[in-house]
Enzyme design. Sequence first.
Site, PDB file in Angstrom:
ATOM      1  N   GLU A 295      62.458  39.696  62.448  1.00 29.09           N
ATOM      2  CA  GLU A 295      61.422  39.104  61.582  1.00 29.09           C
ATOM      3  C   GLU A 295      61.865  37.748  61.050  1.00 29.09           C
ATOM      4  O   GLU A 295      61.043  36.883  60.795  1.00 29.09           O
ATOM      5  CB  GLU A 295      61.097  40.040  60.400  1.00 29.09           C
ATOM      6  N   HIS A 324      76.035  56.123  78.677  1.00 29.43           N
ATOM      7  CA  HIS A 324      75.450  56.929  79.760  1.00 29.43           C
ATOM      8  C   HIS A 324      73.963  56.624  79.914  1.00 29.43           C
ATOM      9  O   HIS A 324      73.232  57.401  80.523  1.00 29.43           O
ATOM     10  CB  HIS A 324      75.696  58.413  79.481  1.00 29.43           C
ATOM     11  N   LYS A 438      48.187  43.292  60.667  1.00 33.18           N
ATOM     12  CA  LYS A 438      47.827  43.979  59.422  1.00 33.18           C
ATOM     13  C   LYS A 438      46.339  43.802  59.144  1.00 33.18           C
ATOM     14  O   LYS A 438      45.636  44.752  58.797  1.00 33.18           O
ATOM     15  CB  LYS A 438      48.600  43.373  58.238  1.00 33.18           C
TER      16      LYS A 438
HETATM   17  O1  PA5 Z   1      60.660  42.440  55.372  1.00 35.30           O
HETATM   18  C1  PA5 Z   1      59.495  42.423  55.003  1.00 35.30           C
HETATM   19  O2  PA5 Z   1      59.045  41.551  54.230  1.00 35.30           O
HETATM   20  C2  PA5 Z   1      58.533  43.506  55.474  1.00 35.30           C
HETATM   21  O3  PA5 Z   1      59.133  44.345  56.394  1.00 35.30           O
HETATM   22  C3  PA5 Z   1      58.046  44.347  54.283  1.00 35.30           C
HETATM   23  O4  PA5 Z   1      59.155  44.923  53.668  1.00 35.30           O
HETATM   24  C4  PA5 Z   1      57.075  45.426  54.734  1.00 35.30           C
HETATM   25  O5  PA5 Z   1      55.992  44.840  55.415  1.00 35.30           O
HETATM   26  C5  PA5 Z   1      56.572  46.236  53.562  1.00 35.30           C
HETATM   27  O6  PA5 Z   1      55.950  45.409  52.632  1.00 35.30           O
HETATM   28  P1  PA5 Z   1      55.635  45.929  51.186  1.00 35.30           P
HETATM   29  O7  PA5 Z   1      56.934  46.155  50.486  1.00 35.30           O
HETATM   30  O8  PA5 Z   1      54.834  44.834  50.524  1.00 35.30           O
HETATM   31  O9  PA5 Z   1      54.827  47.202  51.309  1.00 35.30           O
END
Ligand code: PA5
Length: 469
Positions: A295, A324, A438
């Site tokens: 990310e 393996h 999303k």
């Molecule tokens: O790293 C990030 O920003 C994302 O993976 C969020 O943690 C994830 O989308 C969850 O978001 P939220 O804490 O707003 O529910």
Amino acid sequence: MAQKKISFYYKNICEDIIGSEHGISQSQLDDLAKKTGPAIEEVNRQRKAGIIPYRDLPYRKDYPKQVKEAARQIRGECENFVVLGIGGSALGNIALQTALNPYLYNIDSRQRKGPRLFVFDNVDPLQFGGFLDWIDGQLDKTIFNVISKSGQTAETAAQFLVIRQILMDRLGPEGYKQRIVATTNAGKGTMRAITSEAGFRSLEVPDGVGGRFSVLSPVGLLSAAVCGIDIDALLAGAAAMDKRVSETDFFANPAAVNAAIQRHYYQRGKRISVMMPYSYALKDLSDWYRQLWAESLGKRTDLDGRQVFVGPTPVKALGATDQHSQVQLYREGPNDKVFTFLQVDDFGRDVVMGDCPPSAPELGYLAGASMAKLLNAEKLATEYALVKDQRPCLTVLFDSICPETIGQFIYLYETTTSIAGLLLHINAYDQPAVELGKEATFALMGRPGYEQMADKIRPFTKQDSKFVI
Ligand code: PA5
């Protein structure tokens, strides 16, 4: 007693070990040192300017204090602690639990220092439904920790709405609110509004800290503390690593050397970064790393707005299991990967093999040997085999697996990611590409305001029988 440490070992990327076609020469390393120097300085500057507040988490006094107080109460109130969250609001919790609590923590009460822990980071009806069947008679012995910075994340919101309804129906409005602890944005957002309205106990997701950088905040610390993990030692480990990754001497800074090597190989066409722990306890840290790396570094545009479509692909493998499954590809497939092994010096216990039967003298070499010795021999053997095929290998060596070394590892990889982001000239702290999926989910689920998007999605998602075989 000296503090347990992790060390970063990079000899097996060197030209004299794996050859000039795939290795890095001393002059190339010197060049990397020169080019990475400004990135180290810039990360240090951003940190001082308060731009990357995750770097200050090991020093916050307020969070551990609040977390320990909440954990003390919670431990007296439940036998099951259930985390509802996803991505950065779940992966750190899972990683800490797997690393620092026994393998059979949930099953064997003699090995447990707190309530059972369950972390749900999906909306799978079979998985969640099965859990609801099991937890049914124990709701008054269960605390749910809903973790969401925004409160709008569909998966976490869905889990929360299921649990909220069940608790309201079973325990009534007063009982229900005692069973939920929210970890969310301090002053704003959907989950904060729900929390204020319902009167849940709550902890804070720090401002300016993205989910994937938040494990050392109440997001990851609460479930750890509830389950008996020493969070002070975890944070002390991170603080100890802070000194090392702030070092402006490139060759003394493991985050800088790691980021520079990864970036260098990315440019030379090795775009896959495999993390392979030789320890079950460390396996979920690789999942945490996958999110952090993917990310943060997978970006369409660079800091100047140019389209670059950049990003190394993180892959998780487990030693010795995946020898393996994957190693055939890793040795004889394309030489397009950088390998990082996680190796443990002292596992804290060992298991010794018995005598071998007279009919199988070929197993005699194992008789009386220990599993720790075998597992580490397999790591060295796999590394040797990869190096023979000119595959670049790095190793993070753990003196032992304890809160101090896990804190060091987390902080090492977070800072590596920050430096790698600068070397790739991208913003490591946003995730714009996650948004469209999303929003499309909102549209498909009929959320008001997303009607036009739903019309656009239909041609792609409606099944066309012409293409079904
Ligand atoms: O790293 C990030 O920003 C994302 O993976 C969020 O943690 C994830 O989308 C969850 O978001 P939220 O804490 O707003 O529910």
